[in-house]
Scaffold this motif. Structure first.
Motif, PDB file in Angstrom:
ATOM      1  N   ALA A  87     -14.847  33.910 -19.067  1.00  0.00           N
ATOM      2  CA  ALA A  87     -13.398  33.729 -18.930  1.00  0.00           C
ATOM      3  C   ALA A  87     -12.687  34.594 -17.992  1.00  0.00           C
ATOM      4  CB  ALA A  87     -13.029  33.693 -20.507  1.00  0.00           C
ATOM      5  N   TRP A  91     -10.405  33.747 -14.942  1.00  0.00           N
ATOM      6  CA  TRP A  91      -8.950  34.005 -14.582  1.00  0.00           C
ATOM      7  C   TRP A  91      -8.937  34.844 -13.228  1.00  0.00           C
ATOM      8  CZ3 TRP A  91      -4.047  33.421 -15.347  1.00  0.00           C
ATOM      9  CH2 TRP A  91      -3.371  34.532 -15.359  1.00  0.00           C
ATOM     10  N   PHE A 126     -10.042  28.492 -21.105  1.00  0.00           N
ATOM     11  CA  PHE A 126      -9.680  28.411 -22.574  1.00  0.00           C
ATOM     12  C   PHE A 126     -10.902  27.924 -23.554  1.00  0.00           C
ATOM     13  CE2 PHE A 126      -5.408  28.373 -21.022  1.00  0.00           C
ATOM     14  CZ  PHE A 126      -4.703  29.570 -21.697  1.00  0.00           C
ATOM     15  N   MET A 129     -12.851  30.983 -24.053  1.00  0.00           N
ATOM     16  CA  MET A 129     -12.020  32.013 -24.908  1.00  0.00           C
ATOM     17  C   MET A 129     -12.313  31.420 -26.161  1.00  0.00           C
ATOM     18  SD  MET A 129      -8.842  32.880 -22.780  1.00  0.00           S
ATOM     19  CE  MET A 129      -7.883  33.756 -23.862  1.00  0.00           C
ATOM     20  N   GLY A 130     -11.978  30.100 -26.476  1.00  0.00           N
ATOM     21  CA  GLY A 130     -12.264  29.543 -27.907  1.00  0.00           C
ATOM     22  C   GLY A 130     -13.620  29.886 -28.167  1.00  0.00           C
TER      23      GLY A 130
END
Length: 321
Positions: A87, A91, A126, A129-130
């Protein structure tokens, strides 16, 4: 007459990926760009994020003893490191897509090469990250808060090279947070040994990421990106020596603070072997380093997996006693 512009590697391979990596050989073709975006074809970053976690849980366990729950801390940190490194790299590539397109080593990455759109990259970030969040919430409430508090550091890091000569410091702050997280997952509290171990990891990151940054220093000058490699220049060796001393000293103090009150001499000696063996490996890297050899810098940078593993194994062995 200008030289022809470099093109992406065949079949979408990233230029600095590990040769023969599993992503390019075995992963289904539709998911390869996303795995490349997560640096799954370049696993060293996952190791460098994971190893401070293992230091933290091992040092915390050395204060009392290993527990069955620690197996999940060790495994969960491995899963979480893989996901959060992915992640974070996603980013980083979103924010750096224009810079990456201007640098020979990075223009074959999925976003600048057109394999993945920015919108697709955001969704993928995302998702990772989840999934990492599901691992995090399995730990105690303090560890959950510690994990969540690292997100600010992850968000800031890609911008650091725009406003400071010390972006490697910001990377260290983010990459070594796991030392505190895993320590608290075992102990249920944050103590000075965890903070000192975190500081040791930060100085280790300054060591290895300065070496890494020497690969791109010429391109960084052209596009205006700052780094400790550019800042230190020919004095890099002296700075690396300072970071080596600090990393070894801070880890030594962390172990002494953690174990001196009640540990026997055998456990203490075994634990103290961790920073000193790590220091010898860092010294070996310095002796091999040629800051003007990009491929050599990359090889030495990657060897830091072994540096961190050496420390983790000694600390884990001490916790067994």
């Amino acid at each position: 007459m200008s030289a022809p512009e470099e093109t992406p590697e065949p079949d979408g391979q990233v230029a600095d990926a590990v040769s023969g990596n599993w992503v390019d050989r075995w992963a289904p073709e539709p998911v390869r760009p996303y795995l490349r975006l997560s640096r799954a074809d370049r696993p060293i970053g996952t190791w460098l994020l994971l190893l401070p976690c293992w230091w933290g849980v091992a040092l915390s366990a050395a204060r009392d003893h290993w527990r069955l729950w620690d197996l999940w801390i060790i495994l969960g940190c491995a899963i979480g490191a893989w996901l959060m490194r992915g992640a974070g790299c996603t980013w980083n590539d979103i924010t750096d897509r224009d810079f990456d397109a201007a640098v020979a080593r990075t223009r074959s990455r999925p976003i600048p090469s057109g394999q993945v759109s920015v919108k697709q990259a955001v969704v993928w970030m995302f998702v990772q990250m989840g999934l990492a969040g599901l691992v995090l919430v399995s730990y105690n409430w303090l560890t959950v808060l510690v994990g969540l508090s690292s997100l600010g550091l992850v968000a800031i890091y890609p911008y650091a090279k725009r406003f400071t000569w010390w972006p490697q410091l910001f990377l260290g702050l983010a990459f070594n947070w796991g030392a505190i997280l895993a320590y608290s997952a075992h102990a249920g509290r944050i103590e000075w040994p965890a903070i000192l171990l975190y500081a040791s990891g930060i100085t280790w990151t300054l060591f290895y990421d300065t070496i890494y940054a020497h690969q791109d220093k010429e391109d960084d000058v052209l596009i205006g990106v700052k780094s400790t490699a550019r800042l230190f220049g020919a004095a890099t060796g002296k700075w690396l020596g300072l970071f080596l001393i600090l990393a070894v000293t801070l880890m030594t103090v962390a172990i002494l603070v953690a174990l001196l009150p009640a540990s026997g001499p055998a456990k203490l000696a075994l634990a103290l072997a961790a920073p000193w063996a790590m220091g010898w490996h860092l010294l070996w890297q310095m002796r091999k380093l040629d800051i003007d050899d990009p491929s050599g810098c990359l090889r030495i940078f990657r060897s830091n997996r072994d540096t961190g593993l050496i420390a983790a194994l000694f600390l884990a062995a001490a916790a067994v006693l």
